[in-house]
Design a protein around this motif. Structure first.
Motif, PDB file in Angstrom:
ATOM      1  N   SER A  99     -25.673   0.115  26.132  1.00  0.00           N
ATOM      2  CA  SER A  99     -26.925   0.859  26.006  1.00  0.00           C
ATOM      3  C   SER A  99     -27.353   1.311  27.482  1.00  0.00           C
ATOM      4  O   SER A  99     -28.644   1.425  27.820  1.00  0.00           O
ATOM      5  CB  SER A  99     -28.163   0.009  25.401  1.00  0.00           C
ATOM      6  N   VAL A 100     -26.303   1.669  28.147  1.00  0.00           N
ATOM      7  CA  VAL A 100     -26.704   2.196  29.740  1.00  0.00           C
ATOM      8  C   VAL A 100     -26.958   3.426  29.621  1.00  0.00           C
ATOM      9  O   VAL A 100     -26.475   4.355  28.844  1.00  0.00           O
ATOM     10  CB  VAL A 100     -25.427   2.177  30.516  1.00  0.00           C
ATOM     11  N   GLU A 101     -28.543   3.799  29.919  1.00  0.00           N
ATOM     12  CA  GLU A 101     -28.970   5.264  29.872  1.00  0.00           C
ATOM     13  C   GLU A 101     -29.999   5.413  31.142  1.00  0.00           C
ATOM     14  O   GLU A 101     -30.594   6.629  31.176  1.00  0.00           O
ATOM     15  CB  GLU A 101     -29.768   5.138  28.433  1.00  0.00           C
ATOM     16  N   SER A 102     -29.823   4.783  32.079  1.00  0.00           N
ATOM     17  CA  SER A 102     -30.563   5.110  33.463  1.00  0.00           C
ATOM     18  C   SER A 102     -29.642   4.733  34.542  1.00  0.00           C
ATOM     19  O   SER A 102     -28.948   3.874  34.211  1.00  0.00           O
ATOM     20  CB  SER A 102     -31.861   4.407  33.388  1.00  0.00           C
ATOM     21  N   VAL A 103     -29.826   5.498  35.533  1.00  0.00           N
ATOM     22  CA  VAL A 103     -29.053   5.233  36.819  1.00  0.00           C
ATOM     23  C   VAL A 103     -29.420   4.107  37.300  1.00  0.00           C
ATOM     24  O   VAL A 103     -28.913   3.185  37.924  1.00  0.00           O
ATOM     25  CB  VAL A 103     -29.485   6.590  37.670  1.00  0.00           C
ATOM     26  N   GLU A 104     -30.775   3.728  37.454  1.00  0.00           N
ATOM     27  CA  GLU A 104     -31.475   2.357  37.927  1.00  0.00           C
ATOM     28  C   GLU A 104     -30.653   1.105  37.090  1.00  0.00           C
ATOM     29  O   GLU A 104     -30.514   0.197  37.615  1.00  0.00           O
ATOM     30  CB  GLU A 104     -32.734   2.408  37.686  1.00  0.00           C
ATOM     31  N   LEU A 105     -30.305   1.210  35.797  1.00  0.00           N
ATOM     32  CA  LEU A 105     -29.954  -0.117  35.230  1.00  0.00           C
ATOM     33  C   LEU A 105     -28.356   0.276  35.647  1.00  0.00           C
ATOM     34  O   LEU A 105     -28.132  -0.901  35.825  1.00  0.00           O
ATOM     35  CB  LEU A 105     -30.076   0.430  33.442  1.00  0.00           C
ATOM     36  N   ALA A 106     -27.796   1.217  35.430  1.00  0.00           N
ATOM     37  CA  ALA A 106     -26.433   1.165  35.922  1.00  0.00           C
ATOM     38  C   ALA A 106     -26.068   0.683  37.369  1.00  0.00           C
ATOM     39  O   ALA A 106     -25.224  -0.247  37.595  1.00  0.00           O
ATOM     40  CB  ALA A 106     -25.860   2.551  36.028  1.00  0.00           C
ATOM     41  N   SER A 107     -27.146   0.802  38.339  1.00  0.00           N
ATOM     42  CA  SER A 107     -26.945   0.525  39.560  1.00  0.00           C
ATOM     43  C   SER A 107     -27.091  -1.102  39.526  1.00  0.00           C
ATOM     44  O   SER A 107     -26.454  -1.895  40.332  1.00  0.00           O
ATOM     45  CB  SER A 107     -27.989   1.124  40.241  1.00  0.00           C
ATOM     46  N   ASN A 108     -28.358  -1.433  38.994  1.00  0.00           N
ATOM     47  CA  ASN A 108     -28.801  -2.861  38.866  1.00  0.00           C
ATOM     48  C   ASN A 108     -27.424  -3.587  38.306  1.00  0.00           C
ATOM     49  O   ASN A 108     -27.084  -4.727  38.851  1.00  0.00           O
ATOM     50  CB  ASN A 108     -29.927  -3.066  38.062  1.00  0.00           C
ATOM     51  N   ASP A 121     -18.164  -4.177  31.603  1.00  0.00           N
ATOM     52  CA  ASP A 121     -17.676  -3.130  30.857  1.00  0.00           C
ATOM     53  C   ASP A 121     -19.007  -2.538  30.334  1.00  0.00           C
ATOM     54  O   ASP A 121     -19.840  -3.355  29.678  1.00  0.00           O
ATOM     55  CB  ASP A 121     -16.774  -3.440  29.486  1.00  0.00           C
ATOM     56  N   VAL A 122     -19.147  -1.196  30.206  1.00  0.00           N
ATOM     57  CA  VAL A 122     -20.404  -0.575  29.659  1.00  0.00           C
ATOM     58  C   VAL A 122     -19.930   0.558  28.969  1.00  0.00           C
ATOM     59  O   VAL A 122     -19.226   1.210  29.196  1.00  0.00           O
ATOM     60  CB  VAL A 122     -21.636  -0.309  30.959  1.00  0.00           C
ATOM     61  N   LEU A 123     -21.054   1.032  27.948  1.00  0.00           N
ATOM     62  CA  LEU A 123     -20.917   2.478  27.368  1.00  0.00           C
ATOM     63  C   LEU A 123     -22.309   2.857  27.553  1.00  0.00           C
ATOM     64  O   LEU A 123     -23.279   2.320  28.123  1.00  0.00           O
ATOM     65  CB  LEU A 123     -20.887   2.300  25.873  1.00  0.00           C
ATOM     66  N   VAL A 124     -22.137   4.288  27.669  1.00  0.00           N
ATOM     67  CA  VAL A 124     -23.489   5.282  27.728  1.00  0.00           C
ATOM     68  C   VAL A 124     -23.841   5.595  26.623  1.00  0.00           C
ATOM     69  O   VAL A 124     -23.232   6.094  25.639  1.00  0.00           O
ATOM     70  CB  VAL A 124     -22.884   6.536  28.776  1.00  0.00           C
ATOM     71  N   GLU A 125     -25.459   5.040  26.600  1.00  0.00           N
ATOM     72  CA  GLU A 125     -26.065   5.430  25.204  1.00  0.00           C
ATOM     73  C   GLU A 125     -26.275   7.091  25.070  1.00  0.00           C
ATOM     74  O   GLU A 125     -26.978   7.275  26.030  1.00  0.00           O
ATOM     75  CB  GLU A 125     -26.992   4.713  25.036  1.00  0.00           C
TER      76      GLU A 125
END
Ligand SMILES: *Cc1c(COP(=O)(O)O)cnc(C)c1O
Length: 229
Positions: A99-108, A121-125
């Motif tokens: 559920s990655v959907e913001s740059v800030e979350l990805a960065s953290n 590992d992440v997926l983009v929602e």
């Protein structure tokens, strides 16, 4: 203890196999994630005893509590909205964040993963139907979003995830699943660093057969296994 969960699992498994057969896919190209949110540990353990090792949770604290209590050979998928201030807590506790959907979350997520010497590992929602009530990146912003987060070395962008609209007739969601698949193929073809696009997480109890026919690699099934929440 009755056989409720075992029977549900058998029925779901048969439906997955049929959908694979119908679409000319091998059964092992589709990964079943049992969505155990809100369900108590003894109930989830029944699925575990019938061989399930991948579970999906949508709340951080609930996932962490279950992760602590339950056998260590379980892989936990975080499928729900994740606030960026909780990113640190989940690192190393989940095998994939859907559920990655913001740059800030990805960065953290990247920062805390690197601090722990791991890559997450992440997926983009993706909000594929543009529903106001749903999280996710709008399809038209997806390319730009991925190019904003692909330089974060603590995450690996494995693919896309969506929660399609609720429907009584899963045929209604075929167009959305097809669009998801097309987005995934198009982005993969751009060969962006750190962007794999080998996973497509879509399909729930009400629509997983159509999702499989349209290329889902991960389906997330709750009600169909554990009953109503
Ligand atoms: C709850 C949930 C599911 C499972 O839904 P069911 O309809 O019970 O199969 C799948 N994905 C996400 C993101 C969820 O929150």
């Amino acid at each position: 203890m009755n056989n409720f969960i075992k029977e549900n699992l058998d029925r779901i498994e048969e439906r997955i196999s049929n959908a694979c057969l119908k679409s000319g896919r091998s059964r092992d190209s589709v990964t079943l994630i049992a969505v155990s949110k809100t369900k108590p540990i003894d109930t989830i353990m029944e699925a575990y005893e019938h061989g399930i090792r991948l579970f999906g949770e949508n709340r951080v604290q609930e996932m962490l509590d279950k992760e602590t209590e339950m056998p260590k050979d379980i892989n936990w998928h975080l499928i729900g909205h994740l606030q960026r201030n909780k990113a640190k807590q989940v690192i190393g506790k989940t095998c994939m964040i859907h559920s990655v959907e913001s740059v800030e979350l990805a960065s953290n997520l990247s920062k805390y993963s690197l601090e722990s010497d791991i890559v997450t590992d992440v997926l983009v929602e993706v909000n594929i139907a543009g529903e106001a009530s749903k999280y996710g990146v709008a399809p038209e912003n997806l390319r730009q979003f991925i190019r904003q987060i692909n330089s974060y070395n603590g995450i690996r962008i494995r693919g896309l995830m969506t929660v399609a609209p609720f429907t009584e007739n899963q045929e209604d969601n075929r167009e959305y699943f097809r669009k998801m698949r097309q987005l995934s193929v198009d982005i993969k073809a751009e060969n962006i660093d750190n962007v794999y696009m080998d996973f497509l997480s879509m399909g729930m109890t009400g629509d997983f057969e159509t999702a499989i026919e349209e290329g889902a690699t991960h389906i997330r099934i709750g009600t169909g296994i554990f009953g109503n929440r």
